[in-house]
Design a protein around this motif. Structure first.
Motif, PDB file in Angstrom:
ATOM      1  N   LYS A  35       0.826  -1.201   0.000  1.00 55.52           N
ATOM      2  CA  LYS A  35       0.000   0.000   0.000  1.00 55.52           C
ATOM      3  C   LYS A  35       0.864   1.257   0.000  1.00 55.52           C
ATOM      4  O   LYS A  35       0.590   2.208  -0.742  1.00 55.52           O
ATOM      5  CB  LYS A  35      -0.932   0.012   1.205  1.00 55.52           C
ATOM      6  CG  LYS A  35      -2.021  -1.036   1.142  1.00 55.52           C
ATOM      7  CD  LYS A  35      -2.844  -1.007   2.419  1.00 55.52           C
ATOM      8  CE  LYS A  35      -3.894  -2.096   2.438  1.00 55.52           C
ATOM      9  NZ  LYS A  35      -4.651  -2.097   3.695  1.00 55.52           N
ATOM     10  N   LEU A  36       1.910   1.267   0.824  1.00 51.10           N
ATOM     11  CA  LEU A  36       2.789   2.434   0.897  1.00 51.10           C
ATOM     12  C   LEU A  36       3.564   2.611  -0.399  1.00 51.10           C
ATOM     13  O   LEU A  36       3.722   3.736  -0.886  1.00 51.10           O
ATOM     14  CB  LEU A  36       3.751   2.330   2.081  1.00 51.10           C
ATOM     15  CG  LEU A  36       4.614   3.565   2.295  1.00 51.10           C
ATOM     16  CD1 LEU A  36       3.752   4.780   2.607  1.00 51.10           C
ATOM     17  CD2 LEU A  36       5.612   3.333   3.392  1.00 51.10           C
ATOM     18  N   GLU A  38       2.617   1.746  -3.409  1.00 52.94           N
ATOM     19  CA  GLU A  38       1.683   2.287  -4.398  1.00 52.94           C
ATOM     20  C   GLU A  38       1.448   3.780  -4.164  1.00 52.94           C
ATOM     21  O   GLU A  38       1.416   4.563  -5.108  1.00 52.94           O
ATOM     22  CB  GLU A  38       0.356   1.533  -4.357  1.00 52.94           C
ATOM     23  CG  GLU A  38       0.423   0.181  -5.013  1.00 52.94           C
ATOM     24  CD  GLU A  38      -0.913  -0.534  -4.994  1.00 52.94           C
ATOM     25  OE1 GLU A  38      -1.930   0.049  -4.514  1.00 52.94           O
ATOM     26  OE2 GLU A  38      -0.959  -1.689  -5.449  1.00 52.94           O
ATOM     27  N   TYR A  39       1.275   4.175  -2.904  1.00 51.20           N
ATOM     28  CA  TYR A  39       1.078   5.589  -2.578  1.00 51.20           C
ATOM     29  C   TYR A  39       2.314   6.398  -2.972  1.00 51.20           C
ATOM     30  O   TYR A  39       2.203   7.476  -3.554  1.00 51.20           O
ATOM     31  CB  TYR A  39       0.784   5.751  -1.084  1.00 51.20           C
ATOM     32  CG  TYR A  39       0.689   7.193  -0.654  1.00 51.20           C
ATOM     33  CD1 TYR A  39      -0.371   7.990  -1.059  1.00 51.20           C
ATOM     34  CD2 TYR A  39       1.669   7.754   0.151  1.00 51.20           C
ATOM     35  CE1 TYR A  39      -0.452   9.319  -0.678  1.00 51.20           C
ATOM     36  CE2 TYR A  39       1.595   9.081   0.538  1.00 51.20           C
ATOM     37  CZ  TYR A  39       0.529   9.851   0.126  1.00 51.20           C
ATOM     38  OH  TYR A  39       0.456  11.176   0.502  1.00 51.20           O
ATOM     39  N   GLU A  42       2.459   6.701  -6.774  1.00 50.44           N
ATOM     40  CA  GLU A  42       1.421   7.620  -7.243  1.00 50.44           C
ATOM     41  C   GLU A  42       1.820   9.075  -6.958  1.00 50.44           C
ATOM     42  O   GLU A  42       1.657   9.953  -7.815  1.00 50.44           O
ATOM     43  CB  GLU A  42       0.093   7.300  -6.549  1.00 50.44           C
ATOM     44  CG  GLU A  42      -1.043   8.208  -6.939  1.00 50.44           C
ATOM     45  CD  GLU A  42      -2.307   7.894  -6.154  1.00 50.44           C
ATOM     46  OE1 GLU A  42      -3.016   8.850  -5.817  1.00 50.44           O
ATOM     47  OE2 GLU A  42      -2.569   6.706  -5.890  1.00 50.44           O
ATOM     48  N   THR A  43       2.364   9.319  -5.783  1.00 50.13           N
ATOM     49  CA  THR A  43       2.802  10.667  -5.416  1.00 50.13           C
ATOM     50  C   THR A  43       3.960  11.115  -6.297  1.00 50.13           C
ATOM     51  O   THR A  43       4.013  12.270  -6.733  1.00 50.13           O
ATOM     52  CB  THR A  43       3.196  10.709  -3.926  1.00 50.13           C
ATOM     53  OG1 THR A  43       2.078  10.281  -3.140  1.00 50.13           O
ATOM     54  CG2 THR A  43       3.599  12.101  -3.489  1.00 50.13           C
ATOM     55  N   HIS A  62       4.210  17.778  -3.651  1.00 43.01           N
ATOM     56  CA  HIS A  62       4.345  16.326  -3.775  1.00 43.01           C
ATOM     57  C   HIS A  62       5.772  15.865  -3.494  1.00 43.01           C
ATOM     58  O   HIS A  62       5.977  14.775  -2.947  1.00 43.01           O
ATOM     59  CB  HIS A  62       3.844  15.870  -5.153  1.00 43.01           C
ATOM     60  CG  HIS A  62       2.369  16.003  -5.269  1.00 43.01           C
ATOM     61  ND1 HIS A  62       1.769  17.121  -5.778  1.00 43.01           N
ATOM     62  CD2 HIS A  62       1.366  15.177  -4.909  1.00 43.01           C
ATOM     63  CE1 HIS A  62       0.458  16.983  -5.722  1.00 43.01           C
ATOM     64  NE2 HIS A  62       0.185  15.809  -5.206  1.00 43.01           N
TER      65      HIS A  62
END
Length: 85
Positions: A35-36, A38-39, A42-43, A62
């Protein structure tokens, strides 16, 4: 509606329900690391998009989020492949 149509509708409804149950059983929840990651990715993409668009403030925002993620992981002694390892 005939009895045959009613039976067929019930059979279809049962099959749809069974299909949904099987799909939910086979879904694997992502780990916190996934999850991290992917975040983070994405960022990073958003930061790069903001840079290409000439949005300096968006790029800085960002970029700061990315630094915050890496600093937090460093403070906690956590290494995640693709993020800070």
């Amino acid at each position: 509606m005939t009895e045959e149509v009613k039976r067929l509708r019930c059979a279809v409804a049962d099959l749809i329900g069974e299909n949904e149950r099987l799909k939910s059983e086979n879904e694997v929840e992502k780990t916190p690391e996934e999850k991290l990651r992917e975040y983070f990715e994405e960022t990073k993409r958003t930061r790069d998009e903001r840079h290409l668009a000439g949005d300096t403030e968006g790029k800085r925002f960002h970029g700061g989020a990315l630094v915050g993620i890496c600093n937090t992981l460093e403070l906690l002694g956590i290494k995640i492949e693709g993020v800070n390892a």
